[in-house]
Design an enzyme around this catalytic site. Structure first.
Site, PDB file in Angstrom:
ATOM      1  NE  ARG A  51      -3.909  -2.088   0.371  1.00 46.19           N
ATOM      2  CZ  ARG A  51      -4.041  -3.051  -0.133  1.00 46.19           C
ATOM      3  NH1 ARG A  51      -3.192  -3.345  -1.150  1.00 46.19           N
ATOM      4  NH2 ARG A  51      -4.866  -4.032   0.063  1.00 46.19           N
ATOM      5  CB  THR A  52       0.307   4.952  -1.076  1.00 44.71           C
ATOM      6  OG1 THR A  52      -0.015   4.621  -2.315  1.00 44.71           O
ATOM      7  CG2 THR A  52       1.275   6.146  -0.792  1.00 44.71           C
ATOM      8  CD  GLN A  53       4.102   0.407   3.803  1.00 44.87           C
ATOM      9  OE1 GLN A  53       5.309   0.441   4.054  1.00 44.87           O
ATOM     10  NE2 GLN A  53       3.664  -0.565   3.508  1.00 44.87           N
TER      11      GLN A  53
END
Length: 259
Positions: free
Chosen positions: A32-34
């Protein structure tokens, strides 16, 4: 014939070593976009007598490096709205793709009506909250402004929504660093009956403060307005600056514990 849960689930449940589809395809776990990579900073917007004005700089940072100098973060949406974005630029591009599909679908109904800023803002709040609940947020804070004729005449609208779906409507908004430095100026000097020229001066004052204090800001700004006649996005330009203030020359002088 009865089937055990081990047989139904396959080798994963039975202790097998077969990789899940996402891991097999990508060579690792689903990601996921972290952390945002290419980001834009503050957006300033306010209502004035004839419509809504919105402004931001055209810089985009790659981490702490101010990498891109000509990134436009204000776009027109349909006939009645403008959108501006802080945060991850690729996520903003994805949001623009969603809005293109939304406005195209609305246009295809051909019913003589079109989505206004209030409806688009409501749509964006659902999108942002939905992605937040999937733990895959769109890493942006969005400003949505516009004008549309309603039962009470021309109705100006200005709202904001952040990456977790928190949203509100206000007469003036600011994102990013502007939420700390520009909002006090807007609260002190904004008037409902401001002309476009007065609104530009107020916005430029906020942008100049942000230029002095926000390391991610650059001296290349873009202003846009929307009225009942439509939207106008002006070409980028620079503001006159003065860097001779004593605190700029030696900002650590007199500071406790500084080098």
């Amino acid at each position: 014939m009865a089937v055990s849960w081990q047989q139904a689930m396959g080798s994963h449940a039975a202790g097998g070593s077969q990789a899940p589809p996402a891991a097999a395809a990508g060579g690792g776990e689903t990601q996921r976009t972290q952390y945002p990579y290419v980001t834009g900073t503050s957006v300033i917007a306010l209502k004035y007598k004839d419509g809504v004005i919105m402004a931001c700089d055209t810089g985009a940072s790659y981490g702490s490096t101010l990498r891109y100098k000509s990134v436009e973060r204000i776009k027109a949406v349909g006939k009645h709205s403008l959108i501006g974005a802080s945060g991850e630029f690729s996520d903003f591009q994805e949001i623009l793709r969603y809005l293109d599909e939304l406005t195209l679908s609305d246009h295809m109904w051909d019913d003589g009506n079109s989505l206004g800023p209030k409806e688009i803002h409501s749509y964006l709040t659902r999108v942002m909250y939905n992605r937040r609940n999937k733990f895959d947020p769109l890493w942006n804070t969005l400003v949505l402004g516009g004008v549309k004729k309603g039962p009470k005449g021309d109705e100006k609208y200005l709202g904001m929504v952040n990456m977790i779906g928190t949203h509100f409507e206000e007469n003036h908004v600011a994102t990013g660093f502007g939420n700390h430095l520009a909002i006090p100026i807007l609260r002190a000097e904004w008037r409902e009956d401001m002309t476009f020229e007065e609104a530009v001066k107020l916005v430029e004052k906020c942008l100049l403060v942000l230029l002095y204090r926000d390391r991610s800001s650059i001296n290349k700004f873009q202003i846009a307005k929307i009225t009942t006649e439509g939207s106008t996005i002006y070409p980028p330009y620079s503001l006159k600056t003065y860097w001779g203030f004593s605190h700029f020359e030696n900002p650590a002088q007199g500071a406790v514990g500084s080098w």
